[in-house]
Every structure is written in C-alpha cells, then in structure tokens.
Design a protein around this motif. Structure first.
Motif, PDB file in Angstrom:
ATOM      1  N   VAL A  61      33.574  22.232  -1.264  1.00 14.29           N
ATOM      2  CA  VAL A  61      33.358  23.306  -2.235  1.00 14.29           C
ATOM      3  C   VAL A  61      32.081  24.033  -1.810  1.00 14.29           C
ATOM      4  O   VAL A  61      30.987  23.477  -1.901  1.00 14.29           O
ATOM      5  CB  VAL A  61      33.234  22.773  -3.676  1.00 14.29           C
ATOM      6  N   ASP A  62      32.242  25.244  -1.299  1.00 14.08           N
ATOM      7  CA  ASP A  62      31.121  26.061  -0.838  1.00 14.08           C
ATOM      8  C   ASP A  62      30.500  26.753  -2.055  1.00 14.08           C
ATOM      9  O   ASP A  62      31.057  27.694  -2.596  1.00 14.08           O
ATOM     10  CB  ASP A  62      31.628  27.085   0.169  1.00 14.08           C
ATOM     11  N   MET A  63      29.336  26.265  -2.482  1.00 15.92           N
ATOM     12  CA  MET A  63      28.692  26.764  -3.706  1.00 15.92           C
ATOM     13  C   MET A  63      27.649  27.849  -3.426  1.00 15.92           C
ATOM     14  O   MET A  63      26.838  28.155  -4.298  1.00 15.92           O
ATOM     15  CB  MET A  63      28.028  25.598  -4.440  1.00 15.92           C
ATOM     16  N   ILE A  93      30.101  18.996  -1.258  1.00 18.35           N
ATOM     17  CA  ILE A  93      29.567  20.265  -1.760  1.00 18.35           C
ATOM     18  C   ILE A  93      28.707  20.867  -0.661  1.00 18.35           C
ATOM     19  O   ILE A  93      27.873  20.178  -0.069  1.00 18.35           O
ATOM     20  CB  ILE A  93      28.754  20.056  -3.046  1.00 18.35           C
ATOM     21  N   ALA A  94      28.923  22.149  -0.399  1.00 17.72           N
ATOM     22  CA  ALA A  94      28.158  22.847   0.632  1.00 17.72           C
ATOM     23  C   ALA A  94      27.306  23.953   0.025  1.00 17.72           C
ATOM     24  O   ALA A  94      27.737  24.651  -0.893  1.00 17.72           O
ATOM     25  CB  ALA A  94      29.098  23.465   1.667  1.00 17.72           C
ATOM     26  N   ALA A  95      26.104  24.080   0.525  1.00 19.39           N
ATOM     27  CA  ALA A  95      25.207  25.206   0.264  1.00 19.39           C
ATOM     28  C   ALA A  95      25.017  25.562  -1.208  1.00 19.39           C
ATOM     29  O   ALA A  95      25.114  26.735  -1.580  1.00 19.39           O
ATOM     30  CB  ALA A  95      25.682  26.431   1.043  1.00 19.39           C
ATOM     31  N   PRO A  96      24.732  24.586  -2.072  1.00 22.07           N
ATOM     32  CA  PRO A  96      24.520  24.956  -3.472  1.00 22.07           C
ATOM     33  C   PRO A  96      23.278  25.841  -3.614  1.00 22.07           C
ATOM     34  O   PRO A  96      22.270  25.620  -2.945  1.00 22.07           O
ATOM     35  CB  PRO A  96      24.328  23.611  -4.176  1.00 22.07           C
ATOM     36  N   THR A  97      23.382  26.835  -4.460  1.00 21.49           N
ATOM     37  CA  THR A  97      22.237  27.692  -4.741  1.00 21.49           C
ATOM     38  C   THR A  97      21.185  26.869  -5.485  1.00 21.49           C
ATOM     39  O   THR A  97      21.488  25.795  -6.005  1.00 21.49           O
ATOM     40  CB  THR A  97      22.652  28.899  -5.597  1.00 21.49           C
ATOM     41  N   VAL A  98      19.970  27.358  -5.551  1.00 21.28           N
ATOM     42  CA  VAL A  98      18.887  26.612  -6.195  1.00 21.28           C
ATOM     43  C   VAL A  98      19.227  26.243  -7.637  1.00 21.28           C
ATOM     44  O   VAL A  98      19.071  25.084  -8.026  1.00 21.28           O
ATOM     45  CB  VAL A  98      17.548  27.388  -6.104  1.00 21.28           C
ATOM     46  N   PRO A  99      19.728  27.175  -8.465  1.00 24.09           N
ATOM     47  CA  PRO A  99      20.046  26.775  -9.847  1.00 24.09           C
ATOM     48  C   PRO A  99      21.150  25.717  -9.918  1.00 24.09           C
ATOM     49  O   PRO A  99      21.094  24.809 -10.755  1.00 24.09           O
ATOM     50  CB  PRO A  99      20.502  28.070 -10.514  1.00 24.09           C
TER      51      PRO A  99
END
Length: 125
Positions: A61-63, A93-99
């Motif tokens: 899941v590319d976040m 999970i890939a690349a979750p944004t900071v929030p």
C-alpha cells in the motif's frame, strides 16, 4: 494573474475524497490511495484490498499521497493484514506521509505491518 492548476492528488486531499489506483509489479499488487482515509472513504480502500485473489497474496500500500488517516484506515489495514497472512501472503506499507506515519506509530501498526520509506524498498524481495 492566472492560478496554476491543482494536481488531482492535492485536490483529493483538499476535498476529503479518496481514490485508489491499483497496479501490479512482479506479481505484487500495489495500491495507490490518494487523499484522506477516514470513515467516509475507507470503503474504497477496503474494496481494493478485498479484490485480492492470489493464493499467496503480496500487497504493498503506497501511502505517499495519503494526507490523513483515522482509526477507520487503521482498522481496514488490520483486517487486510489478517486476511493476507491467513492466505500465507504479506502486506507492506510504502512511503507513508508524516501525518500517516505518526498515526501508524502511535497505534503501533508499524510493528504489525512493515513500513518502508519508499515504494522501491517495499517491493524488494
């Protein structure tokens, strides 16, 4: 002075909407949600996750384009984790944004589902 067009991913985040694109890379199903994941929109992510048909599903899941996620998103990811691991597969999970990363860490979901800083690393064997 003309305004520059707002990219779709930014517009999705501003309106509170969610879109989910799906691709496949080397047999790994990659979901690309864009926007906000909350109780109004998590059904779209859940539907995309429920479309997994492989015997041993492998999912990323590319976040990178998710601007917000609440407990509905957490519950959706946990349900997907249970479903995928029961089928002898995995989910990352890939690349979750900071929030989003903050939420994942707060509820310790990053200890259940491995998080990677970018999509390439999440796709690596």
């Amino acid at each position: 002075m003309a305004e520059e067009p707002v990219p779709d991913r930014e517009r999705a985040g501003q309106t509170g909407g969610l879109s989910v694109a799906t691709t496949t890379t080397d047999g790994i199903r990659v979901l690309h949600p864009t926007g906000e994941i909350d109780h109004h929109t998590c059904g779209r992510l859940r539907q995309a996750l429920n479309e997994l048909t492989a015997d041993r599903p492998r999912v990323v899941v590319d976040m990178s384009r998710v601007t917000f996620m609440d407990s509905s998103g957490i519950n959706t990811l946990i349900a997907a984790y249970k479903h995928v691991t029961a089928a002898d597969g995995w989910i990352r999970i890939a690349a979750p944004t900071v929030p989003v990363l903050r939420v994942l860490q707060l509820v310790r979901l990053d200890g259940l589902i491995t998080c990677y800083p970018d999509l390439d690393q999440a796709l690596a064997p």
